[in-house]
Structure formats: C-alpha cells, structure tokens
Design an enzyme around this catalytic site. Structure first.
Site, PDB file in Angstrom:
ATOM      1  N   THR A  16      10.403   9.065 -34.935  1.00  0.00           N
ATOM      2  CA  THR A  16       9.557   8.608 -35.089  1.00  0.00           C
ATOM      3  C   THR A  16       8.513   8.312 -36.408  1.00  0.00           C
ATOM      4  OG1 THR A  16       9.251   8.898 -32.758  1.00  0.00           O
ATOM      5  CG2 THR A  16       7.182   7.955 -34.213  1.00  0.00           C
TER       6      THR A  16
ATOM      7  N   THR B  40      -2.907  -3.948 -27.604  1.00  0.00           N
ATOM      8  CA  THR B  40      -2.731  -3.250 -26.333  1.00  0.00           C
ATOM      9  C   THR B  40      -4.338  -2.950 -25.494  1.00  0.00           C
ATOM     10  OG1 THR B  40      -1.768  -1.390 -25.676  1.00  0.00           O
ATOM     11  CG2 THR B  40      -3.605  -0.993 -27.414  1.00  0.00           C
TER      12      THR B  40
ATOM     13  N   THR C 274       6.873  -9.058 -13.378  1.00  0.00           N
ATOM     14  CA  THR C 274       5.755  -9.009 -12.314  1.00  0.00           C
ATOM     15  C   THR C 274       4.298  -9.125 -13.229  1.00  0.00           C
ATOM     16  OG1 THR C 274       7.564  -8.535 -10.514  1.00  0.00           O
ATOM     17  CG2 THR C 274       4.425  -8.006 -10.369  1.00  0.00           C
TER      18      THR C 274
ATOM     19  N   HIS D 298      -3.749   0.174 -33.165  1.00  0.00           N
ATOM     20  CA  HIS D 298      -4.598   0.968 -33.317  1.00  0.00           C
ATOM     21  C   HIS D 298      -6.046   0.556 -34.010  1.00  0.00           C
ATOM     22  CE1 HIS D 298      -1.484   4.036 -32.290  1.00  0.00           C
ATOM     23  NE2 HIS D 298      -1.135   3.096 -32.218  1.00  0.00           N
TER      24      HIS D 298
ATOM     25  N   ARG E   5      13.022  15.978 -27.771  1.00  0.00           N
ATOM     26  CA  ARG E   5      11.952  15.319 -26.966  1.00  0.00           C
ATOM     27  C   ARG E   5      12.149  16.381 -26.053  1.00  0.00           C
ATOM     28  NH1 ARG E   5       9.592  10.238 -29.906  1.00  0.00           N
ATOM     29  NH2 ARG E   5      11.514   9.799 -31.376  1.00  0.00           N
TER      30      ARG E   5
ATOM     31  N   LYS F  80      -4.411   2.251 -25.568  1.00  0.00           N
ATOM     32  CA  LYS F  80      -5.006   2.660 -26.448  1.00  0.00           C
ATOM     33  C   LYS F  80      -6.546   3.152 -26.047  1.00  0.00           C
ATOM     34  CE  LYS F  80      -0.759   2.822 -28.458  1.00  0.00           C
ATOM     35  NZ  LYS F  80       0.334   2.720 -29.071  1.00  0.00           N
TER      36      LYS F  80
HETATM   37  C1  PLP Z   1       2.168   1.912 -28.929  1.00  0.00           C
HETATM   38  C2  PLP Z   1       2.185   0.562 -29.748  1.00  0.00           C
HETATM   39  C3  PLP Z   1       2.327  -0.372 -29.344  1.00  0.00           C
HETATM   40  C4  PLP Z   1       2.607  -0.472 -28.137  1.00  0.00           C
HETATM   41  O1  PLP Z   1       1.980  -0.674 -27.239  1.00  0.00           O
HETATM   42  P1  PLP Z   1       1.503  -0.610 -26.056  1.00  0.00           P
HETATM   43  O2  PLP Z   1       0.504  -1.003 -25.387  1.00  0.00           O
HETATM   44  O3  PLP Z   1       1.565   1.550 -25.951  1.00  0.00           O
HETATM   45  O4  PLP Z   1       2.952  -0.939 -25.519  1.00  0.00           O
HETATM   46  C5  PLP Z   1       2.972  -1.829 -30.722  1.00  0.00           C
HETATM   47  N1  PLP Z   1       2.420  -1.537 -32.058  1.00  0.00           N
HETATM   48  C6  PLP Z   1       2.350  -0.248 -32.248  1.00  0.00           C
HETATM   49  C7  PLP Z   1       1.498   0.054 -33.702  1.00  0.00           C
HETATM   50  C8  PLP Z   1       1.716   1.218 -31.478  1.00  0.00           C
HETATM   51  O5  PLP Z   1       1.508   2.451 -32.047  1.00  0.00           O
END
Ligand code: PLP
Length: 404
Positions: A362, A244, A277, A216, A21, A247
């Site tokens: 991936t 999350t 933390t 997502h 990578r 994103k």
């Molecule tokens: C990116 C991702 C995560 C992790 O989220 P982050 O906030 O980036 O750590 C969890 N599940 C899926 C399906 C993801 O693509």
C-alpha cells in the site's frame, strides 16, 4: 499435486517480511460510530475506530438510513439485472443527475465501486482513443494503475505532484497522440493535495485530457462537497472527475462525470460498466441522500476539520511526529513493518484504539505508518485517550522523535 504448498510458500514470505495482512473483525454499531464491537481474540469488546474512510459518519446518518429503508420497501433489494438488461432503475438515473450537478457536468455514470470506475473508465479511454498515451502520477491508486495496464495504451509516469515534470513529458510526445493526464486530488496515504491549477494549465497547454480521482475529497472539500476541483473553481476545466460513494458519502459505489458524449462513450464501451449487475436501487437512494445532505450542510465538514486540527495539535505538544499536509489525513510514520504492526496491536489490545497498520505494497517499504482519520464524531476524550496512548508507546518503544 498439493497446491496449498504453493499458496503457503508465498504467504510465508509475506509473514516473514511483516507484510501479512490481518483484518480486524468489526461489528459497526449504528448510532455509536466511531465505536464498534470487535470480534477478535485478545481485544476489548468495544473499540474506537481511528482509520475509517466513513470520514463524516454518513454511514449511520438518519436521513441516509431512512432513504435506504424506504427504497427497499418500495423496490426490494436487488436491481434485477445489468444496466443494459432490465437493471436500470429510476434511482440510478436520479443519482447520476445528482452527481452531474455536484460537479457541474452534463452527465455522470455509476459503477459498482470507485475501483471499478477507475479500472473501467481508464481501460476504455486508453484502449479506444486513437494513439492514446496515459500520463500517470507516480503515486496513483492501484485502481488507476490496473485500468491503465489493462488498456494497453502507452503509459508515461510523471513525478508525483510535479507539473514541470509533466510539462516536459507532454512536450516529448508526438503531436498526433491523444494525451490523458491521470492524477488524484487528495493522495490518501500522505494526505497531500495536488497543485491542481498548475497541472490543469500544463495539460491545457498541450491539449491533453485531464482525468481526476477525487475519491478522498468528495463530500469533504468545496462548499457543496464537490471536492478540491470545486474548492479551487477548476471543475469545468477537468475533462473527467471520478469519485466514490463509499468514503465520505458512507455508502458504496463509484462514478465518473463529464460531458454527455464522454459518458455515453464509456457507457457504450466499458465492459466493467456493461457486464455486471447494477447497484441495488436502495444503495443509489442512500447515496443520493448523502450527497444532497452534504451539498447543503457544512456542519459535518467543519466539525471534522476541528477534530483533525485538535489531534494534530495534541500530537505536536506531545512530540509525536506526523506528516504535515493540508488534508484530513494524519499519518504517523513508523518506517518499519514489524514495529508498525506491533504498535497497532498494542493500541488495540491495551487501549481499545483501532488503527490499521499501513504496510507495503500500500505504501513503499520503509514508509510504514499508522494513518489516523479523525471525524466529526470523535470526542475530546477520544482524542486525548489516543494522544496519551501514543505518547506512552512512543517512550516505551524508543522510537526516535525525529523520524518525520
Ligand atoms: C479507495 C480508492 C478508490 C476506490 O474506491 P472504492 O469505492 O473504495 O472502490 C479509488 N481511488 C482512490 C484514490 C482510493 O483511495
């Protein structure tokens, strides 16, 4: 002992396979996204980012930036402790209430990332619930797989997005098992969306908990950005929704939401929640502002959908095969790690187009791809430039037009 020899041997294997990578060194340009400065040699100074997970450009939204600056001015930069020991800030609680409201749940619990939220929640549920069995979709994200592994609970893998296979596997489990069905709404590599209603019905039939990763989808789908579960009217039938803030919301952090008792349980037992933390209050303030904005505003989502449709149409017209799906993710299959990397290098060097090659682990070997995520800030000219570049390279590299 020369430890570097051990490290280099394995790195050399990666390089030989074409799976080593290389990260592009970018300097994001606030106000100019998806444009960024590139600090790599042999690349143009300015590139257009085509693979960002800042799907809606919220990372540079004026309201979100202002919220973060205001919170820094009033609270300073760090949280000052773990959530347990002096680190729970008013901003964390406000954000957790905002998240609970987003998903129509009693409560929510904040983590430092989505990865940590999956890892911590699944390992806690799997290790502490009596006779837990976790039924995991075969294409689940690494963070879920690691959480399940760490829980040491029994694990059953079911065929991707296949409720009938899930049904058979649930039926085979002992009646005393606490069954947890773990799956995602939008799978980020193929961009396919799960048959959520069917999965929920199968889980309910067998008395299983549902654990849904909406990473997502949050911010992007549903009238308030509550994800596919909101769009399909199923959020109240899902036991736990994970998401999350990094994103579509453009900041950083992760969370789970669900019943008050479940959140209290994870809060009380999850080592990945307790012994770290807390997020900076300013991050929480920015994330809350981003969520609140996308609860009301459809403009970003509508424009993103238009951009996605436009790029798909141009690729079709030019005969560039891409995976068809119902999401915002456009995978162009290359099916070879070396070719995938070469194409990405040429796009970057000759056209100022940045798309990261997606290789093993991936995605499975032989399914290497370029994954494009058009957003509201890609212009018609950006799309045309990308489509023409791909068309030229497609002819030059003589990749079969029938691969996908
Ligand atoms: C990116 C991702 C995560 C992790 O989220 P982050 O906030 O980036 O750590 C969890 N599940 C899926 C399906 C993801 O693509």
């Amino acid at each position: 002992m020369d430890f570097d020899t051990l490290f280099n041997a394995q790195l050399d294997t990666l390089k030989k396979e074409g799976n080593y990578r290389i990260f592009a060194e970018l300097e994001r340009n606030c106000g100019a996204f998806p444009r960024a400065r590139c600090h790599d040699v042999d690349t143009p100074d300015e590139v257009t980012v085509w693979c960002s997970n800042d799907y809606l450009g919220m990372g540079q939204h004026p309201k979100v930036i202002a919220a973060m600056k205001t919170a820094i001015d009033s609270c300073g930069v760090g949280a000052g402790g773990t959530r347990n020991i002096s680190g729970t800030n008013h901003e964390h609680k406000l954000l957790e209430r905002e998240l609970a409201d987003l998903h129509g749940k009693d409560d929510a619990l904040l983590f430092t990332s989505g990865y940590v939220s999956n890892w911590a929640a699944l390992s806690t549920l799997g290790s502490r619930l009596p006779d837990a069995v976790i039924l995991s979709d075969e294409l689940n994200h690494a963070s879920m797989i690691e959480g399940i592994r760490h829980s040491r609970a029994d694990k059953v893998i079911w065929r991707h997005n296949d409720p009938e296979d899930l049904d058979r596997r649930l039926a085979a489990l002992p009646s005393n098992a606490t069954k947890i069905v773990a799956f995602e709404s939008v799978y980020s590599m193929d961009g396919d969306i799960c048959p959520m209603k069917e999965i929920v019905e199968v889980a309910e039939k067998h008395g299983a908990m549902t654990y849904l990763d909406e990473v997502h989808a949050v911010g992007l789908y549903g009238p308030r950005g509550g994800g596919i579960s909101e769009r399909e009217g199923l959020a109240d039938r899902i036991t736990l929704i994970e998401g999350t803030l990094g994103k579509a919301y453009g900041v950083v952090g992760g969370y789970v939401s669900g019943s008050r008792a479940m959140c209290d349980f994870i809060r009380s037992f999850a080592s990945g929640f307790i012994f770290t933390t807390a997020l900076p209050p300013a991050v929480a303030a920015a994330a809350r502002t981003s969520i609140a904005h996308l609860k009301d505003s459809q403009a970003e989502r509508l424009r993103q959908r238009d951009r996605v449709a436009t790029l798909r149409q141009r690729l079709d017209q030019l005969g560039i095969p891409h995976l068809h799906n119902d999401s915002h993710i456009i995978p162009v299959m290359i099916k070879d790690p070396v070719k995938c990397r070469q194409l990405a290098d040429i796009l970057m060097q000759d056209y100022g187009i940045y798309v990261q090659p997606i290789n093993y682990p991936t995605v499975p070997k032989g399914t290497e791809r370029l994954r494009f995520t058009p957003g509201p800030l890609h212009s018609d000219a950006d799309i045309e430039h990308l489509a023409q570049a791909l068309s030229t390279l497609w002819r030059r590299c003589a990749i079969s037009h029938a691969v996908a």
